[in-house]
Design a protein around this motif. Structure first.
Motif, mmCIF file in Angstrom:
data_model
loop_
_atom_site.group_PDB
_atom_site.id
_atom_site.type_symbol
_atom_site.label_atom_id
_atom_site.label_comp_id
_atom_site.label_asym_id
_atom_site.label_seq_id
_atom_site.Cartn_x
_atom_site.Cartn_y
_atom_site.Cartn_z
ATOM 1 N N GLU A 76 -78.823 -41.038 -16.833
ATOM 2 C CA GLU A 76 -79.057 -42.503 -15.910
ATOM 3 C C GLU A 76 -77.891 -40.908 -14.297
ATOM 4 O O GLU A 76 -78.369 -41.974 -13.089
ATOM 5 C CB GLU A 76 -78.836 -43.787 -16.094
ATOM 6 N N LEU A 77 -76.877 -41.460 -14.485
ATOM 7 C CA LEU A 77 -75.988 -40.520 -14.230
ATOM 8 C C LEU A 77 -76.566 -39.595 -13.023
ATOM 9 O O LEU A 77 -76.228 -39.331 -12.415
ATOM 10 C CB LEU A 77 -74.649 -40.961 -14.803
ATOM 11 N N LEU A 78 -76.928 -38.776 -13.966
ATOM 12 C CA LEU A 78 -77.543 -37.498 -13.223
ATOM 13 C C LEU A 78 -78.688 -37.798 -12.520
ATOM 14 O O LEU A 78 -78.963 -37.301 -11.439
ATOM 15 C CB LEU A 78 -78.167 -36.497 -14.266
ATOM 16 N N GLU A 79 -79.488 -38.335 -12.632
ATOM 17 C CA GLU A 79 -80.503 -39.198 -11.728
ATOM 18 C C GLU A 79 -80.001 -39.678 -10.004
ATOM 19 O O GLU A 79 -80.734 -39.668 -9.222
ATOM 20 C CB GLU A 79 -81.409 -40.720 -12.678
ATOM 21 N N LYS A 80 -79.166 -40.808 -10.715
ATOM 22 C CA LYS A 80 -78.351 -41.433 -9.899
ATOM 23 C C LYS A 80 -77.690 -40.192 -8.344
ATOM 24 O O LYS A 80 -77.839 -40.842 -6.890
ATOM 25 C CB LYS A 80 -77.549 -41.971 -9.997
ATOM 26 N N VAL A 81 -77.160 -39.620 -9.157
ATOM 27 C CA VAL A 81 -76.545 -38.074 -8.050
ATOM 28 C C VAL A 81 -77.618 -37.447 -7.650
ATOM 29 O O VAL A 81 -77.011 -36.576 -5.891
ATOM 30 C CB VAL A 81 -75.481 -37.559 -8.494
ATOM 31 N N SER A 82 -78.458 -36.908 -8.431
ATOM 32 C CA SER A 82 -79.356 -36.091 -7.625
ATOM 33 C C SER A 82 -80.141 -37.009 -7.029
ATOM 34 O O SER A 82 -80.505 -36.429 -5.735
ATOM 35 C CB SER A 82 -80.637 -35.916 -8.827
ATOM 36 N N GLU A 83 -80.603 -38.062 -6.408
ATOM 37 C CA GLU A 83 -80.455 -39.019 -5.066
ATOM 38 C C GLU A 83 -79.872 -38.809 -4.476
ATOM 39 O O GLU A 83 -80.247 -39.352 -3.077
ATOM 40 C CB GLU A 83 -81.461 -40.369 -5.823
ATOM 41 N N MET A 84 -79.130 -38.810 -4.851
ATOM 42 C CA MET A 84 -77.689 -38.130 -4.227
ATOM 43 C C MET A 84 -77.815 -37.640 -2.732
ATOM 44 O O MET A 84 -77.157 -37.581 -2.103
ATOM 45 C CB MET A 84 -76.599 -39.861 -3.794
ATOM 46 N N ALA A 85 -77.846 -36.489 -3.792
ATOM 47 C CA ALA A 85 -78.194 -35.281 -3.214
ATOM 48 C C ALA A 85 -79.083 -35.099 -2.354
ATOM 49 O O ALA A 85 -78.785 -33.561 -1.936
ATOM 50 C CB ALA A 85 -77.245 -34.064 -4.208
ATOM 51 N N GLU A 86 -79.887 -35.236 -2.381
ATOM 52 C CA GLU A 86 -80.973 -35.415 -2.015
ATOM 53 C C GLU A 86 -81.753 -34.767 -0.551
ATOM 54 O O GLU A 86 -80.483 -35.285 0.477
ATOM 55 C CB GLU A 86 -82.246 -36.247 -2.321
ATOM 56 N N GLY A 87 -81.890 -33.214 -0.474
ATOM 57 C CA GLY A 87 -82.099 -32.804 0.856
ATOM 58 C C GLY A 87 -81.088 -31.475 1.279
ATOM 59 O O GLY A 87 -81.200 -31.223 1.392
ATOM 60 N N ILE A 88 -80.021 -31.308 -0.366
ATOM 61 C CA ILE A 88 -78.705 -31.069 -0.213
ATOM 62 C C ILE A 88 -79.824 -29.227 -1.012
ATOM 63 O O ILE A 88 -79.918 -29.680 -1.946
ATOM 64 C CB ILE A 88 -77.869 -31.533 -0.825
ATOM 65 N N VAL A 89 -79.271 -27.806 0.322
ATOM 66 C CA VAL A 89 -80.080 -27.104 -0.285
ATOM 67 C C VAL A 89 -78.377 -25.868 -0.490
ATOM 68 O O VAL A 89 -77.370 -26.518 0.331
ATOM 69 C CB VAL A 89 -80.077 -26.705 0.906
ATOM 70 N N VAL A 90 -78.000 -25.824 -1.696
ATOM 71 C CA VAL A 90 -77.679 -24.882 -2.607
ATOM 72 C C VAL A 90 -78.028 -24.059 -3.154
ATOM 73 O O VAL A 90 -79.059 -23.603 -2.976
ATOM 74 C CB VAL A 90 -76.620 -25.862 -4.245
ATOM 75 N N GLU A 91 -76.936 -22.119 -1.962
ATOM 76 C CA GLU A 91 -77.877 -21.502 -1.608
ATOM 77 C C GLU A 91 -77.891 -20.622 -3.365
ATOM 78 O O GLU A 91 -76.356 -20.422 -3.482
ATOM 79 C CB GLU A 91 -77.584 -20.315 -0.381
ATOM 80 N N ASP A 92 -78.213 -19.711 -3.818
ATOM 81 C CA ASP A 92 -77.347 -19.022 -5.431
ATOM 82 C C ASP A 92 -76.777 -19.906 -5.917
ATOM 83 O O ASP A 92 -76.309 -19.854 -6.627
ATOM 84 C CB ASP A 92 -76.873 -17.621 -4.808
ATOM 85 N N ALA A 93 -77.698 -20.625 -6.412
ATOM 86 C CA ALA A 93 -77.220 -21.541 -7.317
ATOM 87 C C ALA A 93 -76.986 -21.123 -8.733
ATOM 88 O O ALA A 93 -78.977 -20.771 -8.556
ATOM 89 C CB ALA A 93 -77.763 -23.322 -7.512
ATOM 90 N N PRO A 94 -76.837 -21.083 -9.677
ATOM 91 C CA PRO A 94 -77.027 -20.579 -10.536
ATOM 92 C C PRO A 94 -77.909 -21.368 -11.752
ATOM 93 O O PRO A 94 -78.285 -22.964 -11.176
ATOM 94 C CB PRO A 94 -75.839 -20.832 -11.319
ATOM 95 N N VAL A 95 -78.514 -20.892 -12.846
ATOM 96 C CA VAL A 95 -79.997 -21.346 -13.236
ATOM 97 C C VAL A 95 -78.737 -21.813 -15.259
ATOM 98 O O VAL A 95 -78.710 -20.140 -15.227
ATOM 99 C CB VAL A 95 -81.010 -20.475 -13.185
ATOM 100 N N PHE A 96 -78.955 -22.624 -14.977
ATOM 101 C CA PHE A 96 -78.974 -23.024 -16.993
ATOM 102 C C PHE A 96 -79.569 -23.031 -17.657
ATOM 103 O O PHE A 96 -80.766 -23.298 -17.690
ATOM 104 C CB PHE A 96 -77.596 -24.132 -16.824
ATOM 105 N N LYS A 97 -79.203 -22.358 -18.805
ATOM 106 C CA LYS A 97 -80.126 -22.468 -20.045
ATOM 107 C C LYS A 97 -79.314 -23.593 -21.488
ATOM 108 O O LYS A 97 -78.390 -23.024 -20.968
ATOM 109 C CB LYS A 97 -80.822 -21.561 -20.562
#
Length: 110
Positions: A76-97
């Motif tokens: 729920e927290l990740l969903e909230k911050v994702s909504e708050m960050a909508e539209g922010i483009v992070v170049e070369d963001a790392p990909v985690f597995k």
């Protein structure tokens, strides 16, 4: 607010910009700070009072830690911050597995 809009906003709001700059972590890279600063500027009008600014800063760190370090939090927290960050483009963001994804990948290679 697009990145260019954030830069325009900063130019037009020097006092607020100077205030937000005080929140940069000592060891925070330029790339990390630029993205987190944009998160803060996009949401600061909803968190202007002091106790709420602290809450916004915590949310900005949750978002940045998830994006840049792969930290996991409550869904729920990740969903909230994702909504708050909508539209922010992070170049070369790392990909985690996840551990499970890595194990599955290894099993497929065998």
């Amino acid at each position: 607010m697009a990145s260019a809009d954030v830069e325009d906003f900063i130019g037009q709001n020097r006092l607020l910009s100077d205030f937000v700059e005080t929140f940069r972590g000592v060891s925070e890279s330029d790339k990390h700070w630029k993205s987190r600063r944009e998160f803060i500027f996009r949401n600061i009008t909803d968190y202007e009072e002091q106790p709420r600014v602290d809450h916004l800063l915590a949310l900005s760190m949750v978002w940045a830690n998830n994006v840049f370090l792969g930290c996991r939090y409550n869904p729920e927290l990740l969903e909230k911050v994702s909504e708050m960050a909508e539209g922010i483009v992070v170049e070369d963001a790392p990909v985690f597995k996840t551990r499970d994804e890595l194990i599955q990948q290894q099993k497929q290679q065998i």
